[in-house]
Scaffold this motif. Structure first.
Motif, mmCIF file in Angstrom:
data_model
loop_
_atom_site.group_PDB
_atom_site.id
_atom_site.type_symbol
_atom_site.label_atom_id
_atom_site.label_comp_id
_atom_site.label_asym_id
_atom_site.label_seq_id
_atom_site.Cartn_x
_atom_site.Cartn_y
_atom_site.Cartn_z
ATOM 1 N N UNK A 87 6.305 8.834 -0.136
ATOM 2 C CA UNK A 87 6.965 8.702 -1.430
ATOM 3 C C UNK A 87 8.379 8.162 -1.252
ATOM 4 N N UNK A 88 9.108 8.695 -0.275
ATOM 5 C CA UNK A 88 10.468 8.211 -0.045
ATOM 6 C C UNK A 88 10.475 6.726 0.314
ATOM 7 N N UNK A 89 9.613 6.356 1.248
ATOM 8 C CA UNK A 89 9.582 4.956 1.693
ATOM 9 C C UNK A 89 9.120 4.037 0.569
ATOM 10 N N UNK A 90 8.131 4.486 -0.187
ATOM 11 C CA UNK A 90 7.628 3.649 -1.274
ATOM 12 C C UNK A 90 8.656 3.398 -2.347
ATOM 13 N N UNK A 91 9.424 4.426 -2.693
ATOM 14 C CA UNK A 91 10.470 4.264 -3.699
ATOM 15 C C UNK A 91 11.557 3.324 -3.196
ATOM 16 N N UNK A 92 11.894 3.446 -1.927
ATOM 17 C CA UNK A 92 12.929 2.570 -1.363
ATOM 18 C C UNK A 92 12.440 1.129 -1.294
ATOM 19 N N UNK A 124 0.825 -1.209 0.000
ATOM 20 C CA UNK A 124 0.000 0.000 0.000
ATOM 21 C C UNK A 124 0.861 1.263 0.000
ATOM 22 N N UNK A 125 1.950 1.247 0.762
ATOM 23 C CA UNK A 125 2.875 2.383 0.775
ATOM 24 C C UNK A 125 3.481 2.573 -0.614
#
Length: 240
Positions: A103-108, A59-60
């Protein structure tokens, strides 16, 4: 507030709390108990929305993908110089990464294939860059000897490297850093007649809202399809 409104707000709180935990502790060390506590809800409420930690991570990642695709769409669908739109898109993405932990966590998570790699955001970024550079070639904006595949390789190496470096030092995403990058790249990539016409600092206001013009804060929008809640306990379908 209706029951559905409360459910949407709870889901969003869980997604943001999960992003904070994944960013601070990594996927393996983050726990569902910490995620539910960070959202101010019970473990039962978390399991109403997500079957397990992998579903929360999905979901993130999906929420981040939605926001990043909005930014890319602005460049692809714009008018005027394609090279300038490419410069602007990189600044928009950098501001979004600075402003939104989801956004940062999802990309990582996506880069580490934590959620099973339903989508590949790096591939999508490559396609966005190549599409804009192909348009630039059609418009006669590229320097001689710099076809889209060569210029794409340079731009992708530089922008991906900055994103990775920014995980340890957010200063890499600051506007001056990207501006310096484009000061170096544009003379190599752009046709001579565009010298002086392109702005390496981007063509938006100095402090533009990263969530403006349709780039909604993923922490404030429902992680849903067509506004309807997904079936509780199931991971959402991938964006296509």
């Amino acid at each position: 507030m209706t029951k559905q409104d409360r459910a949407v707000r709870t889901r969003l709180a869980l997604i943001r709390s999960a992003a904070e935990q994944f960013e601070a502790r990594g996927y393996i060390r983050a726990s569902l108990a910490e995620i539910s506590a960070g959202a101010g809800v019970s473990s039962g409420a978390l399991h109403f929305h997500f079957a397990n930690k992998a579903a929360v991570a999905e979901a993130v990642e999906r929420a981040a993908a939605r926001a990043l695709r909005r930014v890319a769409a602005r460049g692809r669908g714009g008018d005027g110089c394609a090279l300038q739109r490419l410069v602007d898109v990189t600044h928009h993405v950098a501001r979004l990464l600075c402003a939104d932990i989801v956004v940062r966590a999802g990309l990582r998570l996506n880069a580490e294939a934590v959620a099973g790699r339903v989508r590949d955001l790096r591939r999508e970024w490559r396609e966005c860059v190549h599409e804009l550079l192909a348009e630039a070639e059609r418009r006669g904006e590229l320097a001689a000897g710099m076809p889209p595949h060569r210029s794409s390789a340079v731009v992708l190496a530089a922008t991906t490297g900055i994103e990775v470096l920014a995980r340890e030092d957010p200063g890499w995403l600051a506007r001056p850093s990207l501006t310096d990058l484009w000061h170096l790249l544009l003379p190599c990539v752009a046709a001579p007649h565009l010298a002086g016409a392109l702005d390496p600092a981007g063509t938006g206001p100095d402090h533009a809202d990263p969530h403006a013009d349709g780039e909604a804060d993923v922490g404030r929008e429902a992680d849903t399809a067509d506004g309807a809640l997904e079936e509780p306990g199931r991971a959402g379908l991938a964006l296509r």
